[in-house]
Design a protein around this motif. Structure first.
Motif, PDB file in Angstrom:
ATOM      1  N   THR A  50      30.260  53.751  41.902  1.00 32.68           N
ATOM      2  CA  THR A  50      30.521  52.005  41.989  1.00 32.68           C
ATOM      3  C   THR A  50      30.809  51.670  42.722  1.00 32.68           C
ATOM      4  OG1 THR A  50      30.884  52.978  39.416  1.00 32.68           O
ATOM      5  CG2 THR A  50      31.855  50.483  40.504  1.00 32.68           C
ATOM      6  N   ILE A  51      31.817  52.350  43.322  1.00 29.42           N
ATOM      7  CA  ILE A  51      32.517  51.714  45.297  1.00 29.42           C
ATOM      8  C   ILE A  51      31.635  51.424  45.908  1.00 29.42           C
ATOM      9  CG2 ILE A  51      34.426  52.523  46.223  1.00 29.42           C
ATOM     10  CD1 ILE A  51      35.911  53.285  43.835  1.00 29.42           C
ATOM     11  N   GLU A  52      30.529  52.428  46.048  1.00 36.48           N
ATOM     12  CA  GLU A  52      29.599  52.425  47.541  1.00 36.48           C
ATOM     13  C   GLU A  52      28.704  51.376  47.077  1.00 36.48           C
ATOM     14  OE1 GLU A  52      27.635  56.760  47.133  1.00 36.48           O
ATOM     15  OE2 GLU A  52      29.241  57.052  47.536  1.00 36.48           O
TER      16      GLU A  52
ATOM     17  N   TYR B 199      33.076  48.011  37.955  1.00 39.02           N
ATOM     18  CA  TYR B 199      32.634  47.320  39.383  1.00 39.02           C
ATOM     19  C   TYR B 199      33.614  45.073  38.454  1.00 39.02           C
ATOM     20  CZ  TYR B 199      29.527  44.017  36.174  1.00 39.02           C
ATOM     21  OH  TYR B 199      29.564  43.441  34.730  1.00 39.02           O
ATOM     22  N   SER B 200      32.906  45.195  38.100  1.00 36.04           N
ATOM     23  CA  SER B 200      33.438  44.184  37.866  1.00 36.04           C
ATOM     24  C   SER B 200      35.109  43.760  37.777  1.00 36.04           C
ATOM     25  CB  SER B 200      33.849  43.488  36.042  1.00 36.04           C
ATOM     26  OG  SER B 200      34.552  42.443  35.413  1.00 36.04           O
ATOM     27  N   TRP B 201      35.973  44.870  37.630  1.00 36.20           N
ATOM     28  CA  TRP B 201      37.700  44.706  37.561  1.00 36.20           C
ATOM     29  C   TRP B 201      37.616  45.479  39.270  1.00 36.20           C
ATOM     30  CZ3 TRP B 201      41.124  48.699  39.429  1.00 36.20           C
ATOM     31  CH2 TRP B 201      42.099  48.703  39.520  1.00 36.20           C
TER      32      TRP B 201
ATOM     33  N   GLN C 164      40.473  45.244  44.953  1.00 39.19           N
ATOM     34  CA  GLN C 164      39.593  46.733  45.727  1.00 39.19           C
ATOM     35  C   GLN C 164      40.507  47.088  46.796  1.00 39.19           C
ATOM     36  OE1 GLN C 164      35.905  46.061  47.537  1.00 39.19           O
ATOM     37  NE2 GLN C 164      35.140  44.744  46.549  1.00 39.19           N
ATOM     38  N   LYS C 165      41.878  46.305  46.539  1.00 31.85           N
ATOM     39  CA  LYS C 165      42.702  46.974  47.233  1.00 31.85           C
ATOM     40  C   LYS C 165      43.270  48.230  46.950  1.00 31.85           C
ATOM     41  CE  LYS C 165      45.450  43.837  44.818  1.00 31.85           C
ATOM     42  NZ  LYS C 165      44.157  42.828  43.910  1.00 31.85           N
TER      43      LYS C 165
ATOM     44  N   VAL D 289      43.755  57.184  43.627  1.00 27.88           N
ATOM     45  CA  VAL D 289      44.368  57.256  42.897  1.00 27.88           C
ATOM     46  C   VAL D 289      43.426  56.287  41.416  1.00 27.88           C
ATOM     47  CG1 VAL D 289      46.250  55.358  42.402  1.00 27.88           C
ATOM     48  CG2 VAL D 289      46.575  55.906  44.343  1.00 27.88           C
ATOM     49  N   LEU D 290      42.482  55.298  41.970  1.00 26.35           N
ATOM     50  CA  LEU D 290      41.823  54.997  40.323  1.00 26.35           C
ATOM     51  C   LEU D 290      41.006  56.084  40.165  1.00 26.35           C
ATOM     52  CD1 LEU D 290      40.987  52.254  39.265  1.00 26.35           C
ATOM     53  CD2 LEU D 290      38.951  52.482  40.865  1.00 26.35           C
TER      54      LEU D 290
END
Lengths: 197, 197
Positions: free
Chosen positions: B95-97, B168-170, B175-176, B181-182
């Motif tokens: 997702t982050i990628e 993705y939405s959240w 993005q900080k 941690v997430l």
DNA sequence: GTATAAAACTAACGCTTGTTAGTTAAATAA
DNA sequence: TTATTTAACTAACAAGCGTTAGTTTTATAC
């Protein structure tokens, strides 16, 4: 005078909600809706102002319903953890009552517009923010009063709300389940967790 | 020979993904994409076959990536509960990628079609089913081996996947946060639960 | 420098879109 | 029964859609 029949307008909103659910707002044409109603597309305009008005008439009442619900609960004399459970239960009930309408909440709201009559986009987002704020308030209280672990509130709340937002999708395919079972099970998972203790 | 520049085609897919994310596939016109590329809409067709092909080129590789990931993990020698955690972590990383691409997974897949080249809709749904099946398999193993409580598997899995689908939405708005941690926080919440013990 | 290939352009196509105007048929009220 | 309102109809609109054809410009290879 007996209760008035379901109005033609309401029928249109229901059919439209089903189509919007299936294909999305943009991919659904006014002619599609008319066909479902067994009439010509022009005839729809005897009952509605525009396609946009249909979307607004579906989404906004639901958004108001959510916010009203959470406010009543958070103003009740229940304990914070009881409030949290009730809020979750309330969302589940709203979803089950009106699957197709609720299914538009997570995504289709982006097609709301500012019209002559109302700024539907702003109205929706304001309600959603209010809801989220209220939810977090209750959640924080649960932590403060020792009901919940000291987790990252933003992440935990996002996670719970995600499940509730996607419920419509899961429930569409699993309607056989008893709503009350679903309710207790879900609340248990979301709050109590899955790990064996 | 140095590594080839990001091809024009890839640029188109990226721009399209952003627009599809923002407005949805149907509400995004080929002319919109062209404008973002600073070219005429007809010029796009030097690089792509059709609008539909764009959607397929975005969605299907991601779907394959998910399935490949879960299969590798579930075939690894990790314990069942470790596998579950790794599967969740893998989804978070994917997702982050590629936020915009992944954002289309939950809803926009409905616009996939069967074309001359491939039945993209079937291909996608098959992958999704495979993924879900694999996920449930691992989850059941976790219960059987005593790592997790005996909960309703369908409900619990749906709930976890909902959170991951909405990530993705959240994440777009947060993005900080440190991805690691997430990851740990989310895995902890989803599996360990929120309640104080 | 010339030939080839890649990638942009202009112009247009047939089709669908949401919506309006004007008319007719059906239901309701007097 | 007649007058009025409601809700359907047909026909058409301007605008936008995805896509194709044919041409010109730009970049690459010899």
């Amino acid at each position: 005078m007996v209760k008035k029949d379901k109005s033609r307008r309401t029928e249109i909103l229901e059919k439209a909600a089903i189509l919007f659910h299936k294909k999305g707002y943009s991919a659904t044409s006014v002619r599609n809706i008319a066909q479902e109603m067994k009439m010509e597309s022009a005839s729809l305009y005897n009952h509605i102002k525009s396609k946009q008005e249909i979307l607004q008439a579906i989404l906004l009442p639901i958004a108001h319903r959510y916010t009203k619900g959470i406010q009543e609960i958070s103003n009740s004399p229940l304990t914070s953890i009881q409030q949290l459970e009730r809020i979750i239960a309330d969302q589940i009930r709203i979803t089950i009552e009106n699957i197709d309408g609720v299914s538009l909440i997570p995504n289709e709201w982006v097609h709301l517009e500012k019209t002559k009559e109302r700024d539907a986009l702003k109205e929706f987002l304001d309600l959603r923010n209010l809801y989220e704020k209220e939810f977090k308030k209750v959640f924080k209280k649960c932590i403060k009063e020792g009901y919940l672990r000291k987790v990252n509130v933003d992440i935990a709340v996002f996670s719970i709300l995600s499940t509730l937002r996607w419920l419509y999708s899961w429930y569409s395919k699993n309607q056989k389940i008893n709503p009350l079972v679903l309710e207790t099970e879900l609340i248990n998972n979301l709050i109590g967790g899955l790990k064996k203790t």
